[in-house]
Design a protein around this motif. Structure first.
Motif, mmCIF file in Angstrom:
data_model
loop_
_atom_site.group_PDB
_atom_site.id
_atom_site.type_symbol
_atom_site.label_atom_id
_atom_site.label_comp_id
_atom_site.label_asym_id
_atom_site.label_seq_id
_atom_site.Cartn_x
_atom_site.Cartn_y
_atom_site.Cartn_z
ATOM 1 N N TYR A 1 -74.103 -77.144 25.409
ATOM 2 C CA TYR A 1 -75.239 -76.124 25.008
ATOM 3 C C TYR A 1 -74.809 -74.945 25.456
ATOM 4 O O TYR A 1 -74.235 -74.575 26.876
ATOM 5 C CB TYR A 1 -76.736 -76.871 25.966
ATOM 6 N N TYR A 2 -74.825 -73.711 24.619
ATOM 7 C CA TYR A 2 -74.477 -72.680 24.891
ATOM 8 C C TYR A 2 -75.698 -71.529 24.855
ATOM 9 O O TYR A 2 -76.409 -71.602 24.022
ATOM 10 C CB TYR A 2 -73.322 -72.156 24.244
ATOM 11 N N SER A 3 -75.945 -70.591 25.660
ATOM 12 C CA SER A 3 -77.075 -69.753 25.554
ATOM 13 C C SER A 3 -76.844 -68.393 26.174
ATOM 14 O O SER A 3 -76.074 -68.194 26.986
ATOM 15 C CB SER A 3 -78.407 -70.151 25.994
ATOM 16 N N THR A 4 -77.491 -67.347 25.517
ATOM 17 C CA THR A 4 -77.424 -65.936 25.883
ATOM 18 C C THR A 4 -78.503 -65.171 25.615
ATOM 19 O O THR A 4 -79.068 -65.354 24.548
ATOM 20 C CB THR A 4 -76.013 -65.341 25.370
ATOM 21 N N ASN A 5 -78.654 -64.117 26.419
ATOM 22 C CA ASN A 5 -79.797 -63.231 26.042
ATOM 23 C C ASN A 5 -79.024 -61.872 25.832
ATOM 24 O O ASN A 5 -79.568 -60.855 25.637
ATOM 25 C CB ASN A 5 -80.837 -62.961 27.063
ATOM 26 N N TYR B 1 -84.703 -70.562 26.771
ATOM 27 C CA TYR B 1 -83.782 -70.752 25.713
ATOM 28 C C TYR B 1 -82.513 -71.006 26.634
ATOM 29 O O TYR B 1 -81.541 -71.316 25.967
ATOM 30 C CB TYR B 1 -83.380 -69.189 25.269
ATOM 31 N N ARG C 1 -77.904 -53.394 37.229
ATOM 32 C CA ARG C 1 -77.491 -54.368 35.926
ATOM 33 C C ARG C 1 -77.000 -55.772 36.680
ATOM 34 O O ARG C 1 -76.076 -55.728 37.576
ATOM 35 C CB ARG C 1 -76.418 -53.772 35.203
ATOM 36 N N LYS D 1 -75.501 -59.325 35.836
ATOM 37 C CA LYS D 1 -75.190 -60.445 34.882
ATOM 38 C C LYS D 1 -74.714 -61.691 35.558
ATOM 39 O O LYS D 1 -73.995 -61.693 36.395
ATOM 40 C CB LYS D 1 -73.952 -59.787 34.208
ATOM 41 N N LYS E 1 -72.373 -72.140 34.437
ATOM 42 C CA LYS E 1 -71.904 -73.131 33.764
ATOM 43 C C LYS E 1 -72.123 -74.583 34.738
ATOM 44 O O LYS E 1 -72.049 -74.524 35.892
ATOM 45 C CB LYS E 1 -70.413 -73.093 33.963
ATOM 46 N N GLU F 1 -73.432 -73.679 29.012
ATOM 47 C CA GLU F 1 -73.176 -72.203 29.537
ATOM 48 C C GLU F 1 -74.258 -71.265 29.184
ATOM 49 O O GLU F 1 -74.822 -71.117 28.182
ATOM 50 C CB GLU F 1 -71.898 -71.693 28.781
ATOM 51 N N ASN F 2 -74.499 -70.486 30.181
ATOM 52 C CA ASN F 2 -75.609 -69.475 30.032
ATOM 53 C C ASN F 2 -75.126 -68.112 30.517
ATOM 54 O O ASN F 2 -74.508 -68.069 31.525
ATOM 55 C CB ASN F 2 -76.796 -69.801 30.514
ATOM 56 N N ILE F 3 -75.198 -66.970 29.571
ATOM 57 C CA ILE F 3 -75.034 -65.686 30.318
ATOM 58 C C ILE F 3 -76.325 -64.991 30.025
ATOM 59 O O ILE F 3 -77.050 -64.817 28.868
ATOM 60 C CB ILE F 3 -74.033 -65.119 29.123
ATOM 61 N N ASP F 4 -76.771 -64.447 31.114
ATOM 62 C CA ASP F 4 -77.800 -63.613 31.244
ATOM 63 C C ASP F 4 -77.609 -62.178 31.602
ATOM 64 O O ASP F 4 -77.034 -62.151 32.691
ATOM 65 C CB ASP F 4 -78.637 -64.400 32.117
ATOM 66 N N VAL F 5 -78.248 -61.307 31.054
ATOM 67 C CA VAL F 5 -78.111 -59.955 31.451
ATOM 68 C C VAL F 5 -79.342 -59.257 31.739
ATOM 69 O O VAL F 5 -80.232 -59.332 30.780
ATOM 70 C CB VAL F 5 -77.153 -59.211 30.499
ATOM 71 N N LYS F 6 -79.590 -58.651 32.766
ATOM 72 C CA LYS F 6 -80.818 -57.853 32.875
ATOM 73 C C LYS F 6 -80.542 -56.516 33.607
ATOM 74 O O LYS F 6 -79.599 -56.392 34.391
ATOM 75 C CB LYS F 6 -81.636 -58.810 34.117
ATOM 76 N N VAL G 1 -88.104 -54.503 34.391
ATOM 77 C CA VAL G 1 -86.956 -55.606 34.135
ATOM 78 C C VAL G 1 -86.902 -55.470 32.571
ATOM 79 O O VAL G 1 -87.811 -55.703 31.827
ATOM 80 C CB VAL G 1 -87.356 -56.873 34.685
ATOM 81 N N ARG H 1 -83.980 -56.318 28.812
ATOM 82 C CA ARG H 1 -82.739 -56.560 28.414
ATOM 83 C C ARG H 1 -81.542 -55.120 28.414
ATOM 84 O O ARG H 1 -80.416 -55.592 28.341
ATOM 85 C CB ARG H 1 -82.727 -57.176 27.285
ATOM 86 N N PRO I 1 -86.052 -61.386 39.865
ATOM 87 C CA PRO I 1 -86.069 -59.983 38.909
ATOM 88 C C PRO I 1 -87.999 -59.510 39.315
ATOM 89 O O PRO I 1 -88.266 -58.725 38.565
ATOM 90 C CB PRO I 1 -86.165 -60.287 37.643
#
Lengths: 407, 362
Positions: A50-54, A289, B5, B7, B11, B25-30, B45, B47, B261
């Motif tokens: 599972y891969y996710s990103t915003n 998500y 910022r 990030k 994992k 895997e997750n990538i989150d940027v705020k 807050v 994106r 946040p």
């Protein structure tokens, strides 16, 4: 992104937009506000990755997994929208005005969350669903004779803006002011009436989680080795997301259409709560998500009986009525559950004689259903937020009053 | 004005019986922006930076402006590595999560914080006969932690269940208890008198905050202020505040703003809990070390009434582990137990706590 997924045999794709607005008050003053908008994508490949990103620029970095697990996939196509707005400050204003002359302190949270999901998969499913949730949560504090007590009041809805029942709130405040100096009842071996709110917690926490198919398959449920267990003839439990006013959905997060499912019929297990990975699907839910779906409840219902509440109190004779739930926890593997009531009433000779503080009620799922003597015909829906594997989703439960022998 | 910022790359490896169940895997940027104008704090807050205006909210603010943030650069990111499950002689679910957080924080005075850190979270359940044992926590060095867990699990698997009929002292070795307990010392709870700690209770132990007690060190809070080594409880309570609530109550901020946040919120870096009144485990006829409690999140932490059940514990007799205990009820008022504050004379590291465990039922 979806084009890239077509290199794989088995994939799911979610695009989710979530708006969350909320205000927090302390004794009528604003102390916090949130206004968060999340727009992210989630991708599941071969059932295991599972891969996710915003973050748009990261969207191409998918690594193909080596392992594969088969997932049953929906082929539905559909659209369901519940979208409205709430003036949170207006809602709060009425409550603050109501509380201004009461000698109590309080924390008030009002919030609205709108979740828009587009889901598609390698089987051709295409679902668009928007659900809007709003609610208020009030913690009321009262101090007298050196003692601080607390009670909660909440109201939540997913089809319309909440409108606070001020009569119920007034009743709660009266109970709160009556609690200092009272004892916690000792309910061991006593007869009890559980109010619908407590019963909702019992059905959800104790039975519901143990019937989630991932727990069953991984031997993490008391029912993993006890599928033939008899749980009491008064226990018929149904899972139906369509009946809820809070935990509602039309499509689950894997695109399966919601429908009623009987889980336990007259004490015998007949079905489980399944997502597409662990079964036929229909109960796969995810918080946002960032994470994949897992088997979850939405609206769990205990079939009512035919007694009125007054008849049940007479039937109780001597014992306690546990009212309001203050949370609970279950170990699905052992079947052991533990939860707190907010307060209680003492009953003597079939009459309510006074109120007491809340108490903990613990038992085992395999036994508690057999102790149910009678149930009421009246039912009430309770709403909450269910946490499992660090994911939180809105849930409802609908139950009658239940009389239990030998707590 | 403050701007940051954040990030976060997460994992997660989820194993069932040593086989991979899920890899995530997750990538989150705020982006976060804070500014003050006309006695209001404007907070946003988003994106990306161009959406700041769109999502801005305002709160009453009791200060003229935001203070300058600290400056500094920290890199405590652990290099990429895959996690393997511990090989156990019992059915198990093992979840390992690596969270890398990179914060770039600047203010309008030209100060910059560039803070990067990694943290592992783990959650393991092991089958023991008909029962299940939970072990969870956070750490910096996952390999070292796995060695500790393996040793601990082997100890547990060698023990059988015992029933305890009489009232036995219980040492609390569950970090979640100390999490909830320490929230009583947050400034707003004390100022508003919505918690037992606001009414001058007698507390016979010491609680000390040390941002460099363990890795990853936390040198800055979310308000950009330096964290500090300080006493939270020593003879009296010294409440903690983030920037927002410090200004609201006319106090000094204490470097305890942990709320991203959100615009405000209070937390701790790492806490040490210790005291004078200690019992040696070798001298106790019986004591239960309670490792996992059910019901902590439903307790009335405002009044301090704790009514829980030991889901899993180890019985020790004169310092030797003699069996596993399950489902033992424990009930007490914090203000009663803290008057004497009996502790077990053995130090434990539990997530962001280093404690001599509180002993109840003494």
């Amino acid at each position: 992104m979806i084009e890239k997924l077509k290199d794989f045999d088995l994939w799911d794709f979610w695009e989710e937009k979530t708006e969350l607005r909320g205000i927090e008050y302390k004794n009528g003053e604003i102390v916090n506000k949130i206004n968060i908008y999340e727009n992210g994508i989630g991708v599941r490949i071969n059932g295991v990755y599972y891969y996710s990103t915003n973050s748009g620029e990261e969207s191409l970095k998918i690594k193909p997994p080596k392992t594969k697990v088969n997932i049953r996939q929906s082929k539905e196509r559909g659209r369901f929208i519940v979208d409205y707005d709430v003036d949170l400050e207006e809602v709060a204003k009425d409550i603050i005005y109501f509380l201004k002359d009461e000698k109590i302190k309080y924390d008030l949270q009002v919030a609205i969350r709108r979740k828009k999901v587009f889901y598609t998969n390698s089987a051709g499913c295409k679902i668009t669903q928007t659900l809007t949730y709003n609610g208020i949560f009030l913690s009321l504090y009262y101090k007298e004779r050196g003692e601080l007590v607390m009670i909660a009041f909440k109201d939540r809805h997913c089809f319309k803006p909440v409108s606070v029942d001020f009569e119920k709130l007034e009743e709660k405040i009266k109970i709160l002011k009556n609690l200092p100096g009272k004892k916690h009842p000792n309910i061991r071996n006593k007869r009890l009436i559980l109010d619908p709110e407590i019963c909702d917690l019992l059905i959800h926490e104790a039975y519901g989680h143990a019937l989630e198919k991932d727990h069953i398959e991984k031997n993490e449920s008391v029912f993993s080795r006890n599928r033939e267990a008899f749980l009491g003839e008064n226990v018929t439990i149904i899972e139906n997301p369509l009946k809820a006013t809070w935990g509602f959905y039309m499509y689950d997060d894997e695109g399966f259409k919601a429908k009623e499912k009987v889980l336990i019929k007259n004490g015998k297990i007949v079905n489980f709560i399944e997502d597409g990975r662990y079964g036929e699907g229909g109960h796969g839910r995810k918080e946002n998500y960032k994470i994949y779906p897992i088997p979850r409840m939405a609206c769990t219902i205990l079939e009512p009986g035919d007694y009125s509440f007054e008849e049940m109190v007479e039937e109780l004779k001597d014992g306690y009525i546990l009212k309001g739930f203050a949370g609970g926890e279950v170990n699905p593997k052992s079947g052991y559950f533990h939860f707190m009531s907010e307060y209680a009433y003492e009953v003597k000779n079939g009459e309510i004689v006074g109120s007491l503080k809340g108490t903990a009620f613990s038992d085992n799922i395999l036994e508690v259903g057999k102790k149910i003597v009678v149930k009421s015909k009246e039912v009430e829906e309770s709403t909450g937020i269910c946490g499992k594997d660090n994911q939180h989703v809105p849930v409802s439960a609908i139950c009658p009053y239940v009389l239990i022998e030998n707590a | 004005m403050h701007k940051k910022r954040i990030k976060t790359v997460t994992k997660e490896w989820r194993f069932f019986n040593n086989n991979i169940e899920y890899y995530t895997e997750n990538i989150d940027v705020k982006y976060i922006r804070k500014r003050v104008k006309d006695n209001k704090l404007f907070f946003s807050v988003a994106r990306n930076e161009k959406d700041f205006e769109k999502f801005e909210i305002s709160l009453p603010f009791n200060g003229k402006d935001l203070p300058p943030i600290s400056t500094g650069s920290e890199n405590q990111i652990l290099k990429e590595e895959s996690v393997e499950p511990i090989s156990l002689d019992a059915q198990s679910s093992q979840i390992y999560k690596k969270v890398d957080t990179c914060v770039y924080f600047e203010d309008s005075y030209g100060n910059v914080i560039d803070d990067k850190k990694s943290l592992y979270k783990y959650s393991i359940s092991v089958e023991h006969g008909e029962k299940e044992i939970f072990i969870e926590g956070t750490c910096y060095d996952i390999r070292e932690k796995q060695k500790e867990i393996e040793k601990f699990v082997n100890l547990i698997l060698d023990l059988k269940e015992v029933k305890v009929k009489e009232k036995v002292p219980v040492a609390i070795i569950h970090s979640e208890f100390y999490n909830y307990f320490s929230e009583a010392f947050f400034g707003p709870n004390i100022e508003e008198k919505t918690v037992w700690a606001a009414f001058n209770p007698e507390i016979n132990l010491v609680i000390e905050e040390d941002p460099e007690l363990m890795k990853p060190f936390t040198r800055f809070d979310d308000d950009g202020l330096k964290t500090k080594r300080k006493y939270i409880v020593k003879e009296k309570i010294k409440p903690v505040y983030d920037l927002y609530f410090a200004y609201k109550y006319n106090k000094e901020p204490t470097g305890n703003g942990f709320h991203d946040p959100l615009p405000n919120g209070i937390g701790y870096t790492y806490l040490k809990i210790y005291g004078e009144n200690k019992l040696k485990i070798e001298e106790l006829e019986k004591v239960i070390l309670g490792y996992y409690f059910i019901g902590l999140h439903t307790c009335d932490w405002n009044s301090g009434f704790v009514d829980v059940v030991i889901d899993f514990g180890i019985l020790y007799e004169y310092g030797t582990p003699t069996g596993l205990v399950f489902k033992v009820p424990v009930r007490f008022y914090l203000k009663d137990v803290l008057k004497k504050a009996t502790l077990l004379d053995k130090k434990y590291t539990l997530n962001n706590f280093e404690v001599y465990p509180l002993v109840v039922n003494v």
